[in-house]
Design a protein around this motif. Structure first.
Motif, PDB file in Angstrom:
ATOM      1  N   ILE A  21       0.809  -1.751  -0.103  1.00 48.20           N
ATOM      2  CA  ILE A  21      -0.334  -1.383   0.908  1.00 48.20           C
ATOM      3  C   ILE A  21      -1.092  -0.327   0.139  1.00 48.20           C
ATOM      4  O   ILE A  21      -2.580  -0.748   0.284  1.00 48.20           O
ATOM      5  CB  ILE A  21       0.019  -0.652   2.150  1.00 48.20           C
ATOM      6  CG1 ILE A  21       1.165  -1.833   2.746  1.00 48.20           C
ATOM      7  CG2 ILE A  21      -0.914  -0.393   2.706  1.00 48.20           C
ATOM      8  CD1 ILE A  21       1.648  -1.263   4.062  1.00 48.20           C
ATOM      9  N   LEU A  22      -0.756   0.328  -0.737  1.00 43.62           N
ATOM     10  CA  LEU A  22      -1.790   1.406  -1.295  1.00 43.62           C
ATOM     11  C   LEU A  22      -2.651   0.688  -2.396  1.00 43.62           C
ATOM     12  O   LEU A  22      -3.757   1.087  -2.368  1.00 43.62           O
ATOM     13  CB  LEU A  22      -0.973   2.623  -1.772  1.00 43.62           C
ATOM     14  CG  LEU A  22      -0.412   3.614  -0.818  1.00 43.62           C
ATOM     15  CD1 LEU A  22       0.493   4.587  -1.890  1.00 43.62           C
ATOM     16  CD2 LEU A  22      -1.269   4.389  -0.123  1.00 43.62           C
ATOM     17  N   ARG A  23      -1.894  -0.201  -3.069  1.00 43.40           N
ATOM     18  CA  ARG A  23      -2.655  -1.106  -4.011  1.00 43.40           C
ATOM     19  C   ARG A  23      -3.395  -2.057  -3.416  1.00 43.40           C
ATOM     20  O   ARG A  23      -4.244  -2.988  -4.273  1.00 43.40           O
ATOM     21  CB  ARG A  23      -1.538  -1.506  -5.003  1.00 43.40           C
ATOM     22  CG  ARG A  23      -0.889  -0.518  -5.885  1.00 43.40           C
ATOM     23  CD  ARG A  23      -0.524  -1.204  -7.134  1.00 43.40           C
ATOM     24  NE  ARG A  23       0.528  -2.149  -6.901  1.00 43.40           N
ATOM     25  CZ  ARG A  23       1.756  -2.095  -6.495  1.00 43.40           C
ATOM     26  NH1 ARG A  23       2.626  -0.815  -6.974  1.00 43.40           N
ATOM     27  NH2 ARG A  23       2.551  -3.137  -6.236  1.00 43.40           N
ATOM     28  N   LYS A  24      -3.462  -2.184  -2.141  1.00 45.25           N
ATOM     29  CA  LYS A  24      -4.077  -3.260  -1.334  1.00 45.25           C
ATOM     30  C   LYS A  24      -3.659  -4.591  -1.846  1.00 45.25           C
ATOM     31  O   LYS A  24      -4.694  -5.591  -2.128  1.00 45.25           O
ATOM     32  CB  LYS A  24      -5.752  -3.026  -1.523  1.00 45.25           C
ATOM     33  CG  LYS A  24      -6.133  -1.675  -0.819  1.00 45.25           C
ATOM     34  CD  LYS A  24      -7.559  -1.437  -1.036  1.00 45.25           C
ATOM     35  CE  LYS A  24      -8.002  -0.099  -0.679  1.00 45.25           C
ATOM     36  NZ  LYS A  24      -7.446   0.888  -1.141  1.00 45.25           N
ATOM     37  N   SER A  25      -2.408  -4.698  -2.385  1.00 42.20           N
ATOM     38  CA  SER A  25      -2.217  -6.095  -2.613  1.00 42.20           C
ATOM     39  C   SER A  25      -1.392  -7.121  -1.502  1.00 42.20           C
ATOM     40  O   SER A  25      -0.106  -6.819  -1.227  1.00 42.20           O
ATOM     41  CB  SER A  25      -0.834  -5.859  -3.849  1.00 42.20           C
ATOM     42  OG  SER A  25      -0.593  -6.922  -4.222  1.00 42.20           O
ATOM     43  N   LEU A  26      -1.989  -7.666  -0.857  1.00 41.97           N
ATOM     44  CA  LEU A  26      -1.667  -8.413   0.303  1.00 41.97           C
ATOM     45  C   LEU A  26      -0.549  -9.325   0.118  1.00 41.97           C
ATOM     46  O   LEU A  26       0.411  -9.395   0.613  1.00 41.97           O
ATOM     47  CB  LEU A  26      -2.575  -9.095   1.102  1.00 41.97           C
ATOM     48  CG  LEU A  26      -3.940  -8.396   1.856  1.00 41.97           C
ATOM     49  CD1 LEU A  26      -4.946  -9.274   2.222  1.00 41.97           C
ATOM     50  CD2 LEU A  26      -3.423  -7.571   2.837  1.00 41.97           C
ATOM     51  N   PHE A  27      -0.594 -10.028  -1.009  1.00 42.60           N
ATOM     52  CA  PHE A  27       0.534 -11.040  -1.524  1.00 42.60           C
ATOM     53  C   PHE A  27       1.688 -10.265  -1.897  1.00 42.60           C
ATOM     54  O   PHE A  27       2.735 -10.712  -0.918  1.00 42.60           O
ATOM     55  CB  PHE A  27       0.175 -11.533  -2.850  1.00 42.60           C
ATOM     56  CG  PHE A  27       1.101 -12.477  -3.616  1.00 42.60           C
ATOM     57  CD1 PHE A  27       1.003 -13.780  -3.154  1.00 42.60           C
ATOM     58  CD2 PHE A  27       1.960 -11.933  -4.509  1.00 42.60           C
ATOM     59  CE1 PHE A  27       1.975 -14.751  -3.582  1.00 42.60           C
ATOM     60  CE2 PHE A  27       3.078 -12.782  -5.156  1.00 42.60           C
ATOM     61  CZ  PHE A  27       3.133 -14.380  -4.576  1.00 42.60           C
ATOM     62  N   HIS A  28       1.974  -9.154  -2.331  1.00 38.09           N
ATOM     63  CA  HIS A  28       2.922  -8.520  -2.587  1.00 38.09           C
ATOM     64  C   HIS A  28       3.454  -7.603  -1.324  1.00 38.09           C
ATOM     65  O   HIS A  28       4.790  -7.522  -1.139  1.00 38.09           O
ATOM     66  CB  HIS A  28       3.047  -7.618  -3.829  1.00 38.09           C
ATOM     67  CG  HIS A  28       2.940  -8.366  -5.044  1.00 38.09           C
ATOM     68  ND1 HIS A  28       1.755  -8.393  -5.643  1.00 38.09           N
ATOM     69  CD2 HIS A  28       3.749  -9.052  -6.039  1.00 38.09           C
ATOM     70  CE1 HIS A  28       1.781  -9.138  -6.698  1.00 38.09           C
ATOM     71  NE2 HIS A  28       3.126  -9.493  -7.011  1.00 38.09           N
ATOM     72  N   ALA A  29       2.594  -7.172  -0.574  1.00 39.26           N
ATOM     73  CA  ALA A  29       3.018  -6.438   0.563  1.00 39.26           C
ATOM     74  C   ALA A  29       3.561  -7.393   1.597  1.00 39.26           C
ATOM     75  O   ALA A  29       4.667  -6.883   2.023  1.00 39.26           O
ATOM     76  CB  ALA A  29       1.719  -5.797   1.226  1.00 39.26           C
ATOM     77  N   VAL A  30       3.013  -8.614   1.821  1.00 43.30           N
ATOM     78  CA  VAL A  30       3.744  -9.337   2.553  1.00 43.30           C
ATOM     79  C   VAL A  30       5.064  -9.832   2.295  1.00 43.30           C
ATOM     80  O   VAL A  30       5.976  -9.761   3.179  1.00 43.30           O
ATOM     81  CB  VAL A  30       2.820 -10.558   2.833  1.00 43.30           C
ATOM     82  CG1 VAL A  30       3.676 -11.851   3.418  1.00 43.30           C
ATOM     83  CG2 VAL A  30       1.478 -10.397   3.600  1.00 43.30           C
ATOM     84  N   PHE A  31       5.197 -10.160   1.040  1.00 38.55           N
ATOM     85  CA  PHE A  31       6.304 -10.513   0.175  1.00 38.55           C
ATOM     86  C   PHE A  31       7.609  -9.201   0.538  1.00 38.55           C
ATOM     87  O   PHE A  31       8.559  -9.646   0.963  1.00 38.55           O
ATOM     88  CB  PHE A  31       6.314 -10.731  -1.034  1.00 38.55           C
ATOM     89  CG  PHE A  31       7.660 -11.101  -1.828  1.00 38.55           C
ATOM     90  CD1 PHE A  31       8.453 -12.035  -1.210  1.00 38.55           C
ATOM     91  CD2 PHE A  31       7.776 -10.712  -3.126  1.00 38.55           C
ATOM     92  CE1 PHE A  31       9.652 -12.323  -1.750  1.00 38.55           C
ATOM     93  CE2 PHE A  31       8.813 -11.317  -4.045  1.00 38.55           C
ATOM     94  CZ  PHE A  31       9.804 -12.153  -3.339  1.00 38.55           C
ATOM     95  N   GLU A  32       7.093  -8.085   0.427  1.00 40.93           N
ATOM     96  CA  GLU A  32       8.040  -7.051   0.486  1.00 40.93           C
ATOM     97  C   GLU A  32       8.356  -6.404   1.761  1.00 40.93           C
ATOM     98  O   GLU A  32       9.624  -6.082   2.025  1.00 40.93           O
ATOM     99  CB  GLU A  32       7.487  -5.622  -0.319  1.00 40.93           C
ATOM    100  CG  GLU A  32       7.438  -5.814  -1.938  1.00 40.93           C
ATOM    101  CD  GLU A  32       8.779  -6.156  -2.606  1.00 40.93           C
ATOM    102  OE1 GLU A  32       9.818  -5.529  -2.072  1.00 40.93           O
ATOM    103  OE2 GLU A  32       8.806  -6.673  -3.415  1.00 40.93           O
ATOM    104  N   ALA A  33       7.539  -6.605   2.610  1.00 47.32           N
ATOM    105  CA  ALA A  33       7.543  -6.364   4.185  1.00 47.32           C
ATOM    106  C   ALA A  33       8.665  -7.490   4.813  1.00 47.32           C
ATOM    107  O   ALA A  33       9.716  -7.203   5.699  1.00 47.32           O
ATOM    108  CB  ALA A  33       6.477  -6.310   4.945  1.00 47.32           C
ATOM    109  N   THR A  34       8.663  -8.575   4.424  1.00 48.39           N
ATOM    110  CA  THR A  34       9.528  -9.599   4.646  1.00 48.39           C
ATOM    111  C   THR A  34      10.787  -9.564   4.290  1.00 48.39           C
ATOM    112  O   THR A  34      11.924  -9.717   4.748  1.00 48.39           O
ATOM    113  CB  THR A  34       8.960 -11.117   4.318  1.00 48.39           C
ATOM    114  OG1 THR A  34       7.541 -11.200   4.859  1.00 48.39           O
ATOM    115  CG2 THR A  34       9.836 -12.171   5.084  1.00 48.39           C
TER     116      THR A  34
END
Length: 272
Positions: free
Chosen positions: A157-170
């Motif tokens: 989230i801090l890096r504003k990486s939506l792709f990886h944020a969604v992946f990690e949150a899931t």
């Protein structure tokens, strides 16, 4: 040369800044850091036994009132955000900077990359604050997203990486299910293990699992988990983003985070 006196800040704005600086979780300042920073500028610690937020608010508000200016608050922020303090933890600097820029936007101020309070475009509404802060975390906070979401994808989230944020949150939902069920499975196999109705009661159940309605809700929740894992976790896990052309927009990411937040809230009250 006369020192410029900056206008006093409203108590609510000072409280919002203190809530960020003295947050109990990362990246907030520790009690000892607050003591050191107050002492550096000769700001009296007028309520040392209070919690960190109230303690800092009391100290800065008392000093501001005595000076009839907000200079002491600005200096405290500048000292707290001095880049030298974050040489080995740049992520913490970025987190504090972004979080401070939300309440500061209401006063047409911001913390710049040098860690100093500077002039900025002002905001008068929370929508404008979110837009000016320009960060995913702002909107997540406004939506009341479950803390388990941020726990698993804070850096993304801090890096504003939506792709990886969604992946990690899931992935975080799956990890929570593993912790609850003591299982080492993953994906749909994990859901089957936790929520299977073949040998009742299930390992994990989100309700009393007695009535037909409760059983139907339980089954539907399991299907929802399978769908989310299949849609948002499996594609990124098995195919490079560039090769698959797998992208996600910010509105879609926010909707997914809201869905994952719903799942975590149901798991909060689940029986194992």
């Amino acid at each position: 040369m006369a020192k410029t006196l900056h206008p006093m800040w409203p108590p609510a704005n000072v409280e919002a800044v203190c809530r960020v600086l003295a947050s109990t979780d990362r990246p907030g300042l520790s009690g000892s850091e607050i003591s050191k920073l107050l002492a550096m500028r000769g700001v009296a610690d007028v309520n040392p036994t209070a919690n960190k937020r109230d303690r800092l608010w009391a100290a800065l508000m008392t000093k501001q009132q005595a000076n009839q200016a907000s200079n002491c608050i600005i200096r405290f922020i500048n000292d707290a955000m001095a880049p030298g303090r974050f040489v080995h933890d740049s992520a913490r600097f970025a987190a504090l900077k972004d979080a401070l820029n939300e309440p500061l936007a209401l006063m047409a101020l911001r913390v710049n990359d040098q860690g100093e309070v500077a002039r900025a475009t002002g905001a008068s509404t929370l929508d404008e604050v979110a837009k000016l802060a320009g960060r995913l975390r702002t909107e997540l906070n406004r939506r009341g997203i479950h803390p388990e979401i941020v726990k698993y994808c804070e850096e993304e989230i801090l890096r504003k990486s939506l792709f990886h944020a969604v992946f990690e949150a899931t992935k975080g939902v799956a990890e929570r299910l593993r912790q609850m069920s003591k299982s080492n499975l993953d994906g749909s196999k994990l859901v089957d293990f936790c929520f299977s109705t073949k040998n009742p009661p299930p390992v994990v159940r989100i309700n009393n699992f007695i009535t037909e309605t409760e059983i139907s809700e339980h089954t539907g929740f399991a299907n929802l988990l399978r769908g989310v894992f299949g849609t948002f976790r499996n594609p990124p896990a098995h195919t490079p983003r560039a090769a698959a052309g797998w992208t996600i927009s910010e509105p879609d990411a926010l909707d997914l985070f809201a869905m994952l937040s719903f799942m975590h809230r149901r798991l909060d009250g689940a029986t194992v």
